[in-house]
Enzyme design. Structure first.
Site, PDB file in Angstrom:
ATOM      1  CG  PHE A   1      -4.897 -38.026  -2.901  1.00  0.00           C
ATOM      2  CD1 PHE A   1      -5.284 -39.275  -3.341  1.00  0.00           C
ATOM      3  CD2 PHE A   1      -3.965 -37.327  -3.654  1.00  0.00           C
ATOM      4  CE1 PHE A   1      -4.762 -39.825  -4.495  1.00  0.00           C
ATOM      5  CE2 PHE A   1      -3.434 -37.861  -4.817  1.00  0.00           C
ATOM      6  CZ  PHE A   1      -3.840 -39.112  -5.239  1.00  0.00           C
ATOM      7  CE  LYS A   2      -6.432 -39.523  -8.317  1.00  0.00           C
ATOM      8  NZ  LYS A   2      -6.747 -40.679  -7.421  1.00  0.00           N
ATOM      9  CG  ASP A   3     -11.395 -33.020  -3.051  1.00  0.00           C
ATOM     10  OD1 ASP A   3     -11.940 -32.908  -4.166  1.00  0.00           O
ATOM     11  OD2 ASP A   3     -11.937 -33.581  -2.086  1.00  0.00           O
TER      12      ASP A   3
ATOM     13  CB  ALA B   3      -8.847 -31.278  -8.538  1.00  0.00           C
TER      14      ALA B   3
END
Ligand code: PLP
Length: 429
Positions: A103-105, A108
């Site tokens: 999910f950090k995509d 970021a």
């Protein structure tokens, strides 16, 4: 829109200043003075792309032109965001279809594009401490941007082999520092550098951890998206597997913008600082403990400062958020049983969340509310754990396979700040 520091000792800033600084000078986290409301009817039938732009437009509040912002959101979110039914009233919001399969995509990729938009010709060095997924998502998000260098600090031996490959094989403007210590010690080194005027005279620094408001905002978009998919069944309960509590804070922002929600379940592994706080009213920061859901191994979550900023007291916070602590044994058992019974393969973080939902249902007898589990990573990122749980290792998606063939390049670093500082000096010349 005006941004204040949660420590309340720095001056108020714009969105641009907040996103470029990351951490406020007083070590506080930036928060919008007022969270804008959005008309839920207008976004009710929107695709994820349309919704991302509409919500971002509200939050960015004119600091980026509509046409530039549309380019940023379209480019950042160029992958699907499915909501699937696992069984009965339990749904899963799959947040792992981006380039690093976590999910950090979302955060970021959005933050990198917004920063690059605001920077112009200025040069920036980004310091990131990662317990696994942050680093790879940030690295990939910033990869190739000419005016931004990224330095990633990760705890040696405490990230999965695939995560390590993702951190250490990009090269170009991305450097990986392999620290002989824990994630908290990596985070400490970064915080120390941000407080060091000498370092700041050498390098223009920024952070890209979940403390950056630019990473936080996109983590609200997909709550709206999931809400739209399940709302006909009732007002949902969201369950967010949590470590630094950025993902959950994204949900709280969505709620403050007007999204109806029955409750948030904050699911943690053995690092249960926040669930304990919710229950007792006492916040006990402590060193992190290593678990099989390692991206959530955080003993003193940074975003707790934002949770506190959003709630007057423990009572009002624990009215909205209920915490559960899940053991490694329960996590492993959950991966196995959900795979067998429902043919859905959870990753270790999602499994923590799933187990928390079942505990909540057992306690409350609530079988009618739609539950939305945020599945934060693709199970193949944690092949060893999955193999232990179900006996076979998961198929690695193509976008992850490419990393495995590349050569690891990292610089070893002790937990001594003087070493890290010397390194920062060496690259400033
Ligand atoms: C970072 C991460 C989490 C925890 O998210 P926070 O925003 O830090 O609470 C959970 N699962 C995975 C896979 C992650 O990478």
């Amino acid at each position: 829109m005006i941004y204040y520091s949660t420590e309340r000792k720095s001056k108020e800033v714009s969105f641009k200043e907040a996103i470029l600084a990351g951490l406020a000078p007083d070590r506080g986290l930036y928060m919008p003075e007022e969270i804008p409301l959005i008309n839920m009817n207008i976004i009710a039938d929107m695709s994820f792309d349309e919704l991302a732009f509409a919500v971002a437009k509200k939050l960015v509040d004119g600091e980026i032109s509509d046409s530039d912002l549309k380019k940023i959101t379209d480019d950042a979110f160029n992958f699907p965001v499915p909501v699937k039914n696992i069984h009965d009233n339990i749904y899963v919001l799959e947040l792992y279809h981006g380039p690093t399969a976590a999910f950090k995509d979302f955060g970021a990729r959005f933050m990198a594009r917004v920063m690059s938009h605001f920077l112009g010709s200025k040069k920036l060095t980004i310091l990131v401490a990662t317990s696994g997924d942050t680093g790879s998502a940030v690295a990939k998000g910033f990869f190739g941007l000419p005016n931004i260098n990224v330095i990633i600090l990760y705890p040696s031996g405490k990230v999965s082999p695939l995560q390590e490959k993702q951190l250490t094989t990009l090269g170009h403007n991305i450097t990986a520092l392999e620290v002989d210590g824990t994630f908290d010690q990596c985070q400490h080194l970064v915080k120390e550098a941000f407080m060091d005027d000498e370092v700041k005279s050498w390098l223009e620094l920024s952070s890209a951890n979940s403390i950056n408001i630019g990473r936080l905002y996109p983590q609200s978009f997909y709550y709206f998206h999931a809400y739209n998919q399940v709302k006909k069944l009732g007002t949902p309960i969201f369950c967010t597997p949590s470590g630094n509590f950025g993902n959950l804070t994204g949900g709280l922002i969505a709620k403050n913008m007007g999204m109806p929600v029955k409750k948030f379940i904050a699911a943690t592994n053995a690092n249960d600082t926040v669930p304990e706080y919710l229950e007792t009213g006492v916040y006990r920061a402590r060193p992190s403990v290593q678990t099989v859901s390692n991206a959530m191994d955080v003993g003193d979550p940074s975003n707790f400062a934002r949770l506190k900023a959003l709630y007057a007291d423990n009572k009002s916070m624990s009215h909205d958020i209920i915490g559960y602590k899940i053991t490694d044994a329960e996590t492993m058992e959950t991966i196995k049983s959900v795979n067998e019974k429902h043919h859905y393969l959870l990753d270790p973080h999602g499994a923590v969340g799933y187990k928390a939902i079942t505990e909540y249902i057992a306690e409350t007898g609530d079988t009618t509310t739609p539950f939305v589990l945020l599945e934060t990573a693709h199970p193949a990122k944690f092949g060893e754990v999955i193999e232990k749980a179900i006996g076979t290792s998961p198929v690695i998606p193509e976008n992850l396979q490419e990393y495995l063939l590349k050569e690891k390049k990292s610089i070893r670093m002790s937990t001594d700040y003087a070493d890290f500082k010397a390194y920062l000096k060496s690259i400033s010349k």
